[in-house]
Write an enzyme that holds these catalytic residues in place. Structure first.
Site, PDB file in Angstrom:
ATOM      1  N   LYS A 220       0.844  -1.183   0.000  1.00 50.16           N
ATOM      2  CA  LYS A 220       0.000   0.000   0.000  1.00 50.16           C
ATOM      3  C   LYS A 220       0.880   1.233   0.000  1.00 50.16           C
ATOM      4  O   LYS A 220       1.901   1.278   0.710  1.00 50.16           O
ATOM      5  CB  LYS A 220      -0.892   0.011   1.238  1.00 50.16           C
ATOM      6  CG  LYS A 220      -1.797  -1.205   1.349  1.00 50.16           C
ATOM      7  CD  LYS A 220      -2.842  -1.219   0.258  1.00 50.16           C
ATOM      8  CE  LYS A 220      -3.798  -2.386   0.426  1.00 50.16           C
ATOM      9  NZ  LYS A 220      -4.887  -2.349  -0.575  1.00 50.16           N
ATOM     10  N   ASP A 248      -0.232  -0.002  -4.466  1.00 49.02           N
ATOM     11  CA  ASP A 248      -1.675   0.247  -4.467  1.00 49.02           C
ATOM     12  C   ASP A 248      -1.947   1.540  -3.701  1.00 49.02           C
ATOM     13  O   ASP A 248      -1.671   1.619  -2.505  1.00 49.02           O
ATOM     14  CB  ASP A 248      -2.368  -0.933  -3.775  1.00 49.02           C
ATOM     15  CG  ASP A 248      -3.882  -0.810  -3.748  1.00 49.02           C
ATOM     16  OD1 ASP A 248      -4.412   0.229  -4.187  1.00 49.02           O
ATOM     17  OD2 ASP A 248      -4.534  -1.768  -3.295  1.00 49.02           O
ATOM     18  N   GLU A 274      -1.833   0.534  -8.642  1.00 47.42           N
ATOM     19  CA  GLU A 274      -3.251   0.174  -8.522  1.00 47.42           C
ATOM     20  C   GLU A 274      -4.046   1.333  -7.939  1.00 47.42           C
ATOM     21  O   GLU A 274      -3.587   1.992  -7.001  1.00 47.42           O
ATOM     22  CB  GLU A 274      -3.343  -1.057  -7.611  1.00 47.42           C
ATOM     23  CG  GLU A 274      -4.724  -1.566  -7.361  1.00 47.42           C
ATOM     24  CD  GLU A 274      -4.673  -2.923  -6.642  1.00 47.42           C
ATOM     25  OE1 GLU A 274      -3.712  -3.685  -6.842  1.00 47.42           O
ATOM     26  OE2 GLU A 274      -5.612  -3.197  -5.874  1.00 47.42           O
ATOM     27  N   GLU A 301     -11.493  -2.890  -8.419  1.00 46.42           N
ATOM     28  CA  GLU A 301     -12.253  -3.359  -7.263  1.00 46.42           C
ATOM     29  C   GLU A 301     -13.417  -2.443  -6.919  1.00 46.42           C
ATOM     30  O   GLU A 301     -14.365  -2.866  -6.273  1.00 46.42           O
ATOM     31  CB  GLU A 301     -11.340  -3.553  -6.038  1.00 46.42           C
ATOM     32  CG  GLU A 301     -10.819  -2.278  -5.436  1.00 46.42           C
ATOM     33  CD  GLU A 301      -9.886  -2.510  -4.232  1.00 46.42           C
ATOM     34  OE1 GLU A 301      -8.693  -2.703  -4.484  1.00 46.42           O
ATOM     35  OE2 GLU A 301     -10.347  -2.485  -3.093  1.00 46.42           O
ATOM     36  N   ASP A 324     -13.835  -7.782  -9.233  1.00 43.26           N
ATOM     37  CA  ASP A 324     -14.129  -8.065  -7.825  1.00 43.26           C
ATOM     38  C   ASP A 324     -15.380  -8.935  -7.800  1.00 43.26           C
ATOM     39  O   ASP A 324     -16.340  -8.692  -8.537  1.00 43.26           O
ATOM     40  CB  ASP A 324     -14.351  -6.742  -7.078  1.00 43.26           C
ATOM     41  CG  ASP A 324     -14.643  -6.948  -5.606  1.00 43.26           C
ATOM     42  OD1 ASP A 324     -13.763  -6.649  -4.796  1.00 43.26           O
ATOM     43  OD2 ASP A 324     -15.748  -7.396  -5.259  1.00 43.26           O
ATOM     44  N   HIS A 351      -9.149  -8.607  -7.733  1.00 44.90           N
ATOM     45  CA  HIS A 351      -9.064  -8.126  -6.362  1.00 44.90           C
ATOM     46  C   HIS A 351      -9.583  -9.217  -5.446  1.00 44.90           C
ATOM     47  O   HIS A 351     -10.582  -9.864  -5.737  1.00 44.90           O
ATOM     48  CB  HIS A 351      -9.929  -6.874  -6.203  1.00 44.90           C
ATOM     49  CG  HIS A 351     -10.080  -6.432  -4.778  1.00 44.90           C
ATOM     50  ND1 HIS A 351     -11.299  -6.462  -4.121  1.00 44.90           N
ATOM     51  CD2 HIS A 351      -9.174  -5.959  -3.894  1.00 44.90           C
ATOM     52  CE1 HIS A 351     -11.129  -6.012  -2.885  1.00 44.90           C
ATOM     53  NE2 HIS A 351      -9.868  -5.696  -2.715  1.00 44.90           N
TER      54      HIS A 351
END
Lengths: 428, 428
Positions: A220, A248, A274, A301, A324, A351
């Protein structure tokens, strides 16, 4: 002939915010939750269909209420009538002339349709005695085309296009199915990457990810640029040069900000960026993708439906498509999404994580490999080591690979005990 | 200093499907409804803030539930704290780290925020003793900029851009305000155009529209092309060549279909084609707009948020922007939408009709004229002669013109008696 006799719901919440599992730049304190639905019939087999919408806490009750609004469509309907033509049933739910106003085809009401549709597929697969991926991959190409609503897609994908894709993949189905059963489907792990972890935990989890056989991890980013550089330095040092690292941003940035920030992360050989910005911003993603090349842009997602995915593909705004299992209107819409990706030659890397998303989405990727794209190239399924113990058929991820599930159903059934223990109001 | 003591909701439904008022190609049988919210305080003035989400029947209870999910933000909060910084409060509601997952910024949860935000503006305007449009148009440019969340907009509109637009309009405010109070704001009527009406009724309503002073009418199209040609022939014959006729397909078409269909309608000198396809399909609308020129493309009543509007403008996918009072997250997001339109030089012609949409959206158009675009050019507010009798301050439309409201508030308050009579469960 049997009849649906009940649509039951449960508001299930896990207090994950206490441990900062799942924390990222936009979601600092999620309580992983499920607006859960169970469809019961009067058939002697006693089989039930289970599905859910994944949420992160507050509002899970709203999501439950939306699922309940669909009960009149299901309860009293003939089970075989519904299951034998899920394309038609999908259209009836999604295009309900009054409920449609609440989206259309997005947000709470659309996800509610997804939960019910996925529960129907779970039941259908259980009745067939097969895992969902095998059931889907055993359908004739024309039957798969019939699952899809081509409304608003025809400028990019027609039924004839879809049929051509599916027929081209048909000769290799048996071989790829055997390959999946033998070798599984590659996964990647996000477990090391949450923002709430300290350096020692990051380092340990990175090492463990490599030792566990994963060839890609994800971190992240987006809250603090210097911190991101620091954490990526640690991660790259620990995993070495042969392991891919994706990042992400969880929608944190503006367009220009995304480009500048990614310049700072470029030295770390990033596999993809992402969710750099709003999931609604097709043109923004297209601009970012042009400017951060050759880094690939990934999103999906939070992409509300197939019409938005269509545009992402038309505009070359994503190079990795992240479907997703519980965001769009269930299996049928994800079949459309897989066909769109195949038409545009873009890999699908779903995802997962959350509650039960790994369990469900693996079926879609495996179906994609057997019957749609026919390829594993550049394709990986996200894996997060959370909450699998609450499922009747938890994923089996070993050596960095999703083992092909063999139990009948869609993977979406939670343990009765877990439903009871984490039912809203029962935990402290 | 006072405190919010209650957030009450009502599920209000009018059985409009019985008369086919409001029927179109996608919405054959709407029961115009409102998920209604009322905010009460402990202040001695006894003033309340009223707001609502417009829906068309089923699912109104889901929408009510979503509004109730926001009660913890409001109940117990200081009234002055909230009302004095509605920009900040808007951001708190929209970016709630858990509720956000249910959209993000779209559908049921986002509209719920809109109802609460509009109710807050209603209260603020009542406290100020002014109609909302005058309150908004009396704010300093910087205070208006502070109402807007520029997240995801900065590649098209920055705070500096917004300030420049507002400051440019400032010198003419007093003159335009006087002009509005004197002459009102032009409306157009959709009353004649519903698909459920027979020819005699269509003809009578077209004639009455012209006699009532409207300079534009709108017809629903998209269900049957020959029927559309026939009805447009009648309408054009009755209204003559000086009255504009817009058409509205309510999302019925694919991209190519829209272009072909509009070729058939081109001889009738159509003012705009509204909602030709999916409201999510920016690129589809852009393609249609290029191909049906010089007919203008209009959309917006189902555009989920400012990020999608931004892209419609960037791609020249609409030439008429139709904001809706109850689709996005309330007044603040519509201020963003008006600023985006002004930046791109596109006229805003709001969607109205339904329940109370005329009452609320007139304030936004009048604010736009006084303080943002400064122009009435190519601008008209939709008018439908439905259900106004249920409002405390119903619109006053005469000679085809919306008279500027002078009563304090946002126009969104329904009569207590109507709320009680049409509360779900009370009517047959």
């Amino acid at each position: 002939m049997s009849t649906f006799v009940a649509l039951d719901t449960v508001d299930v919440r896990f207090p994950t915010s206490r441990t900062l599992d799942g924390s990222d730049a936009m979601n600092p304190d999620p309580d992983y939750s499920a607006a859960y639905v169970r469809l019961r019939t009067d058939a002697a087999d006693g089989l039930e269909g289970h599905g859910f919408v994944f949420t992160i806490g507050r509002g899970n009750d709203v999501q439950v209420k939306a699922i309940e609004a669909l009960a009149p469509y299901v309860v009293g309907a003939g089970v075989e009538d519904v299951l034998d033509d899920l394309g038609e049933f999908w259209r009836r739910l999604v295009h309900d002339s009054q409920l449609r106003w609440l989206g259309p085809e997005k947000g709470v009401m659309h996800m509610a349709v997804g939960a019910v549709v996925n529960a129907l597929w779970d039941l259908r697969a259980k009745r067939a005695g097969r895992p969902l991926w095998q059931l889907l991959a055993s359908l004739e190409p024309r039957a798969i085309v019939d699952l899809v609503d081509f409304r608003y897609l025809s400028d990019a994908l027609t039924p004839a296009d879809a049929l051509e894709i599916l027929e081209k993949a048909e000769p290799g189905r048996a071989q790829r199915e055997a390959e999946l059963l033998r070798s599984g489907y590659p996964g990647y792990t996000t477990t090391p990457g949450w923002l709430g972890y300290d350096d020692a935990k990051l380092e340990r989890l990175c090492r463990e990810a490599v030792e566990a056989g994963f060839r890609q991890i994800k971190l992240k980013v987006g809250a603090d640029r210097d911190e991101d550089v620091r954490r990526l330095t640690i991660a790259r040092r620990v995993v070495g040069d042969d392991i891919a690292i994706a990042v992400d941003a969880n929608q944190r940035w503006e367009v220009d900000e995304a480009v500048t920030w990614m310049e700072a992360l470029r030295p770390f050989d990033v596999a993809w960026i992402e969710e750099p910005t709003s999931p609604d911003d097709v043109l923004g993603h297209a601009a970012i993708a042009r400017r951060v090349k050759p880094i690939r842009v990934a999103t999906g997602e939070h992409v509300a439906n197939r019409v938005v995915f269509k545009q992402f593909l038309q505009a070359d705004a994503l190079q990795v498509m992240q479907i997703d299992a519980a965001r769009v209107a269930g299996v049928n819409e994800n079949v459309a999404n897989l066909l769109l990706a195949a038409k545009f030659g873009v890999p699908v890397c779903p995802h997962a994580g959350g509650v039960g998303l790994c369990e469900v989405v693996q079926h879609l990727s495996m179906f994609d490999f057997v019957a749609v794209s026919g390829s594993l190239d550049s394709r990986v399924i996200e894996y997060v080591d959370h909450l699998h113990e609450h499922f009747v058929t938890p994923v089996d991820v070993r050596d960095g690979v999703y083992r092909a599930p063999t139990a009948p159903g869609a993977g979406s059934e939670m343990l009765a005990e877990s439903l009871e223990t984490y039912r809203q109001g029962r935990h402290g």
